[in-house]
Design a protein around this motif. Structure first.
Motif, short mmCIF file in Angstrom:
data_model
loop_
_atom_site.label_atom_id
_atom_site.label_comp_id
_atom_site.label_asym_id
_atom_site.label_seq_id
_atom_site.Cartn_x
_atom_site.Cartn_y
_atom_site.Cartn_z
N ARG A 370 0.83 -1.21 0.00
CA ARG A 370 0.00 0.00 0.00
C ARG A 370 0.86 1.26 0.00
O ARG A 370 0.63 2.19 -0.76
N HIS A 419 -7.70 5.83 1.39
CA HIS A 419 -8.18 5.62 2.74
C HIS A 419 -9.71 5.59 2.72
O HIS A 419 -10.36 6.58 3.05
N ASN A 424 -11.33 9.16 1.60
CA ASN A 424 -10.28 9.86 0.84
C ASN A 424 -9.64 8.91 -0.18
O ASN A 424 -9.06 7.90 0.18
N HIS A 426 -7.00 8.48 -3.51
CA HIS A 426 -5.93 9.06 -4.33
C HIS A 426 -6.13 8.57 -5.76
O HIS A 426 -6.31 7.37 -5.97
N GLU A 460 -6.24 15.60 1.85
CA GLU A 460 -5.18 15.65 2.87
C GLU A 460 -3.91 16.36 2.42
O GLU A 460 -3.16 16.84 3.25
N HIS A 461 -3.62 16.47 1.16
CA HIS A 461 -2.34 17.06 0.76
C HIS A 461 -2.34 18.58 0.77
O HIS A 461 -1.29 19.20 0.74
#
Ligand code: FAD
Ligand code: ZN
Length: 507
Positions: A370, A419, A424, A426, A460-461
């Motif tokens: 992961r 996640h 969330n 990506h 989150e970024h």
């Protein structure tokens, strides 16, 4: 001498940086040219400024040689390159305060920098901003083993803190693939999420207090270690996630939960995304409080990590994979509970096949699959567009097939992982080369859909350098106006991390 210095800097990045062969070994194009940005009207650094910085810090903590400065100008994914001529390495809050006061008076722009692992181009300058890197502010100040409060300087590396608190039976409330390089100050400034947010919550909850320096050099002391403190406005929240645009975070007090006695990881294959959601729902009800991570990887993500990072998949080829981690206090009880859960899912046909690991090495081997997906994508030739978005669970994966259909032959691949436990995902889109038009096409399609689904264009970024022009997809004009007012109040000259987070106002 310059080359030597750059290599020394790079070794700090251990596994992450040294082992990654980037999509392009060539020097990244200047961000200002690549993204067509106009320099704002800041002063330019003169020799007299450099001499003043040397008098405030010391000669060896003011870098000006091209080769020494270069690594601080390039971001982790080697997509952005700034043109800073000066990197400062302060050792104390007082030094940061003196530097900022001077820069503010001189109208010199600055770029605060932590471990430089940020993924939205926020951590490196765009033009000649003075880089203030916090790597030397790395002292652990105090750990209260009873309450679990850790107080440290902002430049402490997350993994160092993790190792330290582990010796005292505690864990850090966040865990990122970049933990070997990222700083706690960078984590706070980006409100970093990570794998375990589903159990331990985000940094707005875990950060107990902090110390920060405003653009004018004034030190704001909110370094409390209390869990409850309702005296006035909660100023720490202003700095959490503000990406270096409202102040430089210099110290952090953070709550560390108790180190779980029992850690288990289940890794399993699932046929459809709908079934992944059903398994997630039942995991929450059957495993409840011990679920510490629920990560989803589609088939292409796992194929990429196996091909590019030389890892082995312990399971056969499946459309979706899930990594489910539990943190609890009784290994026998937790293992039995997880085994019962997984067996039932397999018996009922929702899960195709799976494994459970309880030993550290085996757990890490599964996590490697992961955690290496971001680096794996960068090893393919061409350009990798990455984005991190939040979506309601029911809509979590639908953007991937939608992008595949709408972009079809224009891109090499589209894949998603992330996640699921906190909504969330990506999304990676691999292109044969960087192409600005293609990039805006992808971003517009993706972010319009995110807005329609009431999601967030940055889970989150952060917004950084890439997303200010898209922030309106996630923030109302009324909220943006208050953000501008706050920026004006905290940094009236706009010297802190310009060209980032807030979009330019149209005059
Ligand atoms: P930097 O990259 O140096 O800076 C990030 C931003 O914060 C910049 O805008 C910078 O100006 C500002 N900043 C840094 N330090 C300070 C300070 N002391 N005061 C004020 N502003 C400051 N992120 C996640 O959220 N979850 C993940 O799971 C995750 N996984 C990752 C995995 C990999 C392999 C990589 C490379 C990155 C990952 N990231 C993840 C992104 C990144 O690691 C985080 O955003 C991290 O919090 C950045 O910390 P840093 O110290 O590297 O900050
Ligand atoms: Zn993530």
């Amino acid at each position: 001498m310059s080359l030597h210095a750059s290599l020394r800097f790079l070794t700090k990045y251990k596994v992450l940086i040294c082992n990654v062969r980037y999509a392009s070994q060539a020097m990244p194009q200047l961000s200002s040219e690549k993204y067509n940005v106009k320099r704002k009207d800041f002063a330019k650094v003169q020799n007299s400024d450099v001499n003043h910085f040397k008098s405030l810090l010391s000669e060896d903590r003011v870098l000006t040689e091209d080769g020494d400065v270069l690594p601080f100008n390039i971001d982790w994914i080697k997509n952005c390159r700034g043109q800073s001529k000066v990197v400062l390495k302060p050792k104390s809050t007082a030094e940061i305060s003196a530097v900022l006061k001077y820069c503010n008076d001189r109208k010199l722009a600055v770029c605060p920098q932590g471990g430089n692992t940020g993924l939205v181009g926020g951590s490196v300058p765009v033009f000649d901003e003075v880089v203030i890197n916090l790597m030397l502010m790395n002292k652990i100040i105090n750990l209260d083993c009873i309450s679990g409060s850790l107080v440290c300087e902002a430049g402490c590396i997350l993994e160092t803190l993790e190792n330290h608190v582990k010796e005292h039976g505690l864990i850090m409330p966040l865990d990122l693939g970049s933990k070997g390089s990222c700083h706690i100050g960078g984590n706070v400034s980006t409100n970093a999420g990570g794998q375990r947010l589903v159990k331990y919550g985000n940094l707005h909850g875990s950060v107990l207090g902090l110390e920060a320096v405003k653009a004018n050099g004034i030190i704001v002391d909110c370094l409390k270690t209390l869990k409850k403190d309702n005296t006035g406005y909660h100023l720490k929240h202003l700095f959490i996630g503000s990406e270096g645009t409202l102040g430089v975070v210099t110290k952090v007090a953070i709550h560390c939960p108790v180190l779980p006695k029992a850690i288990n990881v289940a890794y399993f294959g699932v046929n459809t995304f709908d079934e992944v959601l059903q398994v997630f729902k039942r995991a929450k009800s059957s495993l409840g409080e011990i679920v510490s991570a629920f990560e989803m990887m589609d088939n292409y993500s796992i194929k990429t990590v196996i091909k590019n990072m030389n890892l082995t998949n312990p399971l056969p080829d499946y459309p979706f994979y899930v990594l489910l981690e539990t943190h609890g206090s009784d290994i026998e009880h937790d293992t039995e509970k997880l085994t019962r859960f997984l067996s039932k899912e397999i018996d009922e046909g929702q899960v195709l096949n799976g494994i459970i690991a309880s030993e550290t090495a085996k757990i890490q081997a599964i996590w490697n699959l992961r955690e290496n997906i971001p680096a794996a994508g960068l090893r393919d030739a061409g350009y990798l567009f990455t984005s991190d978005i939040s979506l309601p669970a029911a809509n979590y994966y639908q953007i991937v097939p939608m992008l595949r259909e709408r972009l079809s032959s224009k891109v090499k691949s589209v894949y998603g992982f992330g996640h699921l436990g906190d909504g969330n995902i990506h999304i990676n889109v691999a292109l044969s080369e960087f192409n600005e038009e293609m990039l805006s096409l992808i971003e517009n399609i993706m972010y319009e859909e995110v807005a329609k689904l009431n999601g967030s264009i940055s889970a989150e970024h952060g917004v950084g350098f890439y997303k200010p022009k898209y922030i309106h997809y996630s923030q109302d004009d009324s909220a943006l106006q208050v953000m501008r007012e706050l920026k004006q109040l905290m940094d009236p000259n706009g010297i802190l991390n310009p060209y980032k987070v807030l979009p330019e106002t149209k005059n």
